[in-house]
Design an enzyme around this catalytic site. Structure first.
Site, short mmCIF file in Angstrom:
data_model
loop_
_atom_site.label_atom_id
_atom_site.label_comp_id
_atom_site.label_asym_id
_atom_site.label_seq_id
_atom_site.Cartn_x
_atom_site.Cartn_y
_atom_site.Cartn_z
N ASN A 180 0.88 -1.17 0.00
CA ASN A 180 0.00 0.00 0.00
C ASN A 180 0.92 1.22 0.00
O ASN A 180 1.51 1.55 1.02
CB ASN A 180 -0.88 -0.03 1.26
CG ASN A 180 -1.69 1.25 1.42
OD1 ASN A 180 -1.81 2.04 0.48
ND2 ASN A 180 -2.23 1.46 2.60
N LYS A 214 0.15 4.23 -0.27
CA LYS A 214 -0.48 5.42 0.32
C LYS A 214 -0.26 6.63 -0.61
O LYS A 214 -0.29 6.48 -1.81
CB LYS A 214 0.05 5.67 1.73
CG LYS A 214 0.02 4.41 2.59
CD LYS A 214 0.20 4.68 4.04
CE LYS A 214 0.30 3.36 4.78
NZ LYS A 214 0.12 3.48 6.20
N HIS A 236 -9.49 1.09 4.93
CA HIS A 236 -8.19 1.24 5.58
C HIS A 236 -8.35 2.16 6.80
O HIS A 236 -9.15 3.10 6.77
CB HIS A 236 -7.18 1.82 4.59
CG HIS A 236 -5.79 1.80 5.12
ND1 HIS A 236 -5.30 2.76 5.99
CD2 HIS A 236 -4.77 0.91 4.94
CE1 HIS A 236 -4.05 2.46 6.32
NE2 HIS A 236 -3.71 1.34 5.69
N GLU A 258 -6.74 4.55 7.83
CA GLU A 258 -6.57 5.99 7.56
C GLU A 258 -7.84 6.58 6.95
O GLU A 258 -8.17 7.74 7.19
CB GLU A 258 -5.34 6.20 6.66
CG GLU A 258 -4.07 5.98 7.46
CD GLU A 258 -2.88 5.47 6.67
OE1 GLU A 258 -2.86 5.59 5.43
OE2 GLU A 258 -1.96 4.91 7.31
N GLU A 260 -5.50 -5.29 10.44
CA GLU A 260 -4.45 -4.29 10.64
C GLU A 260 -4.69 -3.55 11.95
O GLU A 260 -5.46 -2.58 11.99
CB GLU A 260 -4.47 -3.27 9.49
CG GLU A 260 -4.21 -3.87 8.13
CD GLU A 260 -3.65 -2.82 7.18
OE1 GLU A 260 -2.53 -3.02 6.70
OE2 GLU A 260 -4.31 -1.80 6.96
N GLY A 265 2.38 1.77 10.58
CA GLY A 265 3.31 2.89 10.43
C GLY A 265 4.05 3.25 11.70
O GLY A 265 4.68 4.30 11.78
N SER A 281 3.38 -2.73 10.15
CA SER A 281 4.84 -2.77 10.29
C SER A 281 5.45 -4.11 9.91
O SER A 281 6.40 -4.58 10.55
CB SER A 281 5.25 -2.35 11.71
OG SER A 281 4.83 -1.02 11.96
C1 PEP Z 1 -0.76 -0.08 5.93
O1 PEP Z 1 -0.76 1.10 5.62
O2 PEP Z 1 -1.71 -0.79 5.56
C2 PEP Z 1 0.34 -0.60 6.72
C3 PEP Z 1 0.23 -1.80 7.20
O3 PEP Z 1 1.43 0.23 6.90
P1 PEP Z 1 2.85 -0.18 7.55
O4 PEP Z 1 3.29 -1.46 6.91
O5 PEP Z 1 3.76 0.96 7.23
O6 PEP Z 1 2.62 -0.35 9.01
#
Ligand code: PEP
Length: 252
Positions: free
Chosen positions: A10, A12, A96, A98, A168, A174, A213
């Protein structure tokens, strides 16, 4: 038959066109090492570039990070699922964290987006996950249950196989803090059981990705968990070497 893992990056709101050219110039050199399913979710403007430069040959899909709850019309700034499909995307993310937290997208809207994307034959990576506050208050399963029940309502039986769930935990996205394999496994086992017993999914076939992460140093232990079928990856998907390492780990 063992199932293939699904690794989706992703991006973003990152990268400019030159970054995309150099990402695939590097990534494609090693594409023959990948036997898992791989994909990138990108900004709408970048999808045609990815279509042009991404590896061809079936294992790689590109998709959208968000998809509207309407197909066309006066919805300035939105991206229609019909247009996403028309461009050749295989999937879209929906829900997501966000989108939920920054743009206030709620379960009913996410359900509309999901149903419409499925109607257009897109796969939907439906994201769920609890905040740190929820986890510390022992509410993880309650929060995820409501997100699943409300977001995946009324899905026609013949479209259920086009849903991928991404677990998630918000506190792991992040932040550099990854859920432990046991925490992730417990949540995935719960999601699989709930989707199959209460929502009519084929639990054995449902793909559940972990996100939060994920990086080359922790991907092996996460993928070793019986209910983890892949990963949704933010930060570590931006660098070709890291994303490649994740795809190669998932191809063993
Ligand atoms: C994400 O944005 O879906 C995500 C898992 O980000 P990260 O891997 O940076 O934690």
């Amino acid at each position: 038959m063992t199932r293939k893992y699904h690794i989706v990056g992703n991006w973003k709101m990152n990268h400019l066109s030159q970054d995309i050219f150099s990402f695939f110039a590097e990534f494609n050199k090693h594409a023959d090492k990948i036997t898992c399913h791989a994909g990138i979710a990108a900004q709408g403007l970048h999808l045609p570039l990815i279509k042009e430069h991404a590896p061809k040959g079936g294992f790689f899909e590109f998709g959208a990070q968000n998809s509207a709850n309407n197909n066309s019309g006066a919805f300035t700034g939105e991206t229609s699922p019909e247009a996403i499909k028309d461009l050749g995307c295989g999937f879209t993310l929906v829900g997501h964290s966000e989108r939920r937290a920054i743009y206030g997208e709620q379960d009913a809207l996410l359900n509309e987006k999901t149903l419409l994307a499925l109607e257009k034959e897109l796969y939907v990576i439906f994201c769920v996950g609890e905040t740190l506050e929820d986890r510390e208050a022992n509410r993880t399963e309650d929060v995820v249950r409501v997100q699943l029940d409300e977001g995946l309502k009324n899905i026609p039986a013949d479209k259920k196989s086009k849903i991928i769930v991404a677990y998630e935990p918000v506190w792991a996205i992040g932040t550099g803090v990854t859920a432990s394999p046991q925490q992730a496994q417990d949540a995935h086992a719960f999601i699989r059981k709930h989707c199959s017993e209460k929502l009519g999914f084929n639990g054995e076939e449902l793909i559940i990705q972990y996100g939060g992460s994920v990086k080359p140093s922790n991907v092996d232990e996460l993928l070793a968990c019986p209910d983890i079928d892949g990963a949704l990856v933010g930060g570590a998907s931006l660098k070709p070497a890291d994303f490649l390492a994740l795809c190669v780990a998932a191809s063993k």
